[in-house]
Write an enzyme that holds these catalytic residues in place. Sequence first.
Site, PDB file in Angstrom:
ATOM      1  N   ASN A  31      -6.303  25.898  43.730  1.00 45.58           N
ATOM      2  CA  ASN A  31      -7.799  26.283  44.377  1.00 45.58           C
ATOM      3  C   ASN A  31      -7.593  27.875  44.014  1.00 45.58           C
ATOM      4  O   ASN A  31      -6.966  28.583  45.264  1.00 45.58           O
ATOM      5  CB  ASN A  31      -7.800  25.904  45.988  1.00 45.58           C
ATOM      6  CG  ASN A  31      -9.025  25.834  46.136  1.00 45.58           C
ATOM      7  OD1 ASN A  31      -9.377  26.742  45.711  1.00 45.58           O
ATOM      8  ND2 ASN A  31     -10.029  25.516  47.712  1.00 45.58           N
TER       9      ASN A  31
ATOM     10  N   LYS B  33     -10.255  29.588  44.695  1.00 43.24           N
ATOM     11  CA  LYS B  33     -11.228  30.269  45.546  1.00 43.24           C
ATOM     12  C   LYS B  33     -12.453  31.018  45.102  1.00 43.24           C
ATOM     13  O   LYS B  33     -12.429  30.846  43.681  1.00 43.24           O
ATOM     14  CB  LYS B  33     -10.530  30.483  46.934  1.00 43.24           C
ATOM     15  CG  LYS B  33      -9.727  29.548  47.531  1.00 43.24           C
ATOM     16  CD  LYS B  33      -9.286  29.498  48.653  1.00 43.24           C
ATOM     17  CE  LYS B  33      -8.691  28.602  49.451  1.00 43.24           C
ATOM     18  NZ  LYS B  33      -8.615  28.415  50.950  1.00 43.24           N
TER      19      LYS B  33
ATOM     20  N   HIS C 292     -14.339  20.521  50.265  1.00 48.37           N
ATOM     21  CA  HIS C 292     -13.599  21.828  50.872  1.00 48.37           C
ATOM     22  C   HIS C 292     -14.019  22.229  51.733  1.00 48.37           C
ATOM     23  O   HIS C 292     -15.575  22.770  52.221  1.00 48.37           O
ATOM     24  CB  HIS C 292     -12.919  23.225  49.768  1.00 48.37           C
ATOM     25  CG  HIS C 292     -12.196  23.822  50.236  1.00 48.37           C
ATOM     26  ND1 HIS C 292     -12.703  24.654  51.374  1.00 48.37           N
ATOM     27  CD2 HIS C 292     -10.854  23.864  50.019  1.00 48.37           C
ATOM     28  CE1 HIS C 292     -11.209  25.332  51.303  1.00 48.37           C
ATOM     29  NE2 HIS C 292      -9.700  24.833  51.148  1.00 48.37           N
TER      30      HIS C 292
ATOM     31  N   GLU D 273     -14.298  25.318  53.699  1.00 53.14           N
ATOM     32  CA  GLU D 273     -14.691  26.631  53.531  1.00 53.14           C
ATOM     33  C   GLU D 273     -15.971  25.628  52.882  1.00 53.14           C
ATOM     34  O   GLU D 273     -17.247  26.608  53.660  1.00 53.14           O
ATOM     35  CB  GLU D 273     -14.482  27.621  52.136  1.00 53.14           C
ATOM     36  CG  GLU D 273     -12.896  27.854  53.243  1.00 53.14           C
ATOM     37  CD  GLU D 273     -11.987  28.307  52.368  1.00 53.14           C
ATOM     38  OE1 GLU D 273     -12.484  28.817  51.025  1.00 53.14           O
ATOM     39  OE2 GLU D 273     -10.518  28.048  52.471  1.00 53.14           O
TER      40      GLU D 273
ATOM     41  N   GLU E  12      -6.190  18.560  54.466  1.00 50.38           N
ATOM     42  CA  GLU E  12      -6.033  20.194  54.270  1.00 50.38           C
ATOM     43  C   GLU E  12      -7.092  20.407  56.338  1.00 50.38           C
ATOM     44  O   GLU E  12      -7.793  20.193  56.630  1.00 50.38           O
ATOM     45  CB  GLU E  12      -7.445  20.920  53.567  1.00 50.38           C
ATOM     46  CG  GLU E  12      -6.514  20.470  52.371  1.00 50.38           C
ATOM     47  CD  GLU E  12      -7.212  22.161  51.674  1.00 50.38           C
ATOM     48  OE1 GLU E  12      -6.430  22.436  50.646  1.00 50.38           O
ATOM     49  OE2 GLU E  12      -8.267  22.107  51.813  1.00 50.38           O
TER      50      GLU E  12
ATOM     51  N   GLY F 156      -5.341  28.964  54.659  1.00 45.36           N
ATOM     52  CA  GLY F 156      -5.886  30.951  54.418  1.00 45.36           C
ATOM     53  C   GLY F 156      -4.645  31.233  55.643  1.00 45.36           C
ATOM     54  O   GLY F 156      -5.133  32.450  56.300  1.00 45.36           O
TER      55      GLY F 156
ATOM     56  N   SER G  78      -1.739  26.469  54.066  1.00 42.77           N
ATOM     57  CA  SER G  78      -0.223  27.177  53.768  1.00 42.77           C
ATOM     58  C   SER G  78       0.757  26.629  52.831  1.00 42.77           C
ATOM     59  O   SER G  78       2.099  26.898  53.493  1.00 42.77           O
ATOM     60  CB  SER G  78      -0.563  27.784  54.923  1.00 42.77           C
ATOM     61  OG  SER G  78      -1.288  28.836  55.843  1.00 42.77           O
TER      62      SER G  78
END
Length: 255
Positions: free
Chosen positions: A13, A15, A99, A101, A171, A177, A217
Amino acid sequence: MNPEKRRTVIAGNWKMNFTPAEATAFINEVKPLVAGKDNCDVIFCAPFVTIAAAQEAAKGSNIKIGAENVHFAEKGAYTGEVSAQMLTACGVEYVIIGHSERRQYFGETDETVNLRTKAALAAGMKVILCLGEVKDERLNGITNEIVSMQTKLDLLGVSAEQMKNVIIAYEPVWAIGTGLTATPEQAEETCAVIRATLASIYGEDVAESVTIQYGGSMNEKNAAELLAKPNVDGGLIGGASLVAEKFRAIVDAAQ
Ligand code: PGA
């Protein structure tokens, strides 16, 4: 992983990273490193404006290029959005939906994630559906309830037949991150909860066939241990998908 039952999928991904020129250079670098590693599917999900360049560079390789989001309407007054019809017209098969985010910064809810998922599937796309608990939820011991509820809400109205085109990415939001990774045991336990939830909706056979990735991560050091778990069928990789050698090591761990 459990390759007898389901496909292992290693997906990057990107991003909001890589211009078209940078994507071309990266794909050209990573292509020979993952060539012939056929025990897993290899996908990079790219920003919309970078997809064409990445596809061009990936031509003739085992790398597939996906998108990072999709809207639920076919077309219309949705400034800044892109539809599944537009993506499939560009030859894009895979798309990340939900996701964390998107949920955290752009107001996505289980309801909009569900709408996007149904639209993408109806258009014939393959969906990487992301879900996972935030830190407070894990600390309060309600992770299982949260991921189970997200699984049910995000897949409302998705048929057993359509589940062939759904990959779930577990996730934990606190691991994305941050350099913090779920332990292999935590990843296994929660992926198993998601699979049990799928079984309660669709039955054992469907549940056993769905690829459930871990994301948060995942890197060249921890991938092998995570992927060794029977319910962890791959990875959705952010930071380490921007560095060819790190990504190669994760694909190698899936062989
Ligand atoms: P990370 O991102 O690997 O950088 O933690 C994972 C993701 O957001 O999918």
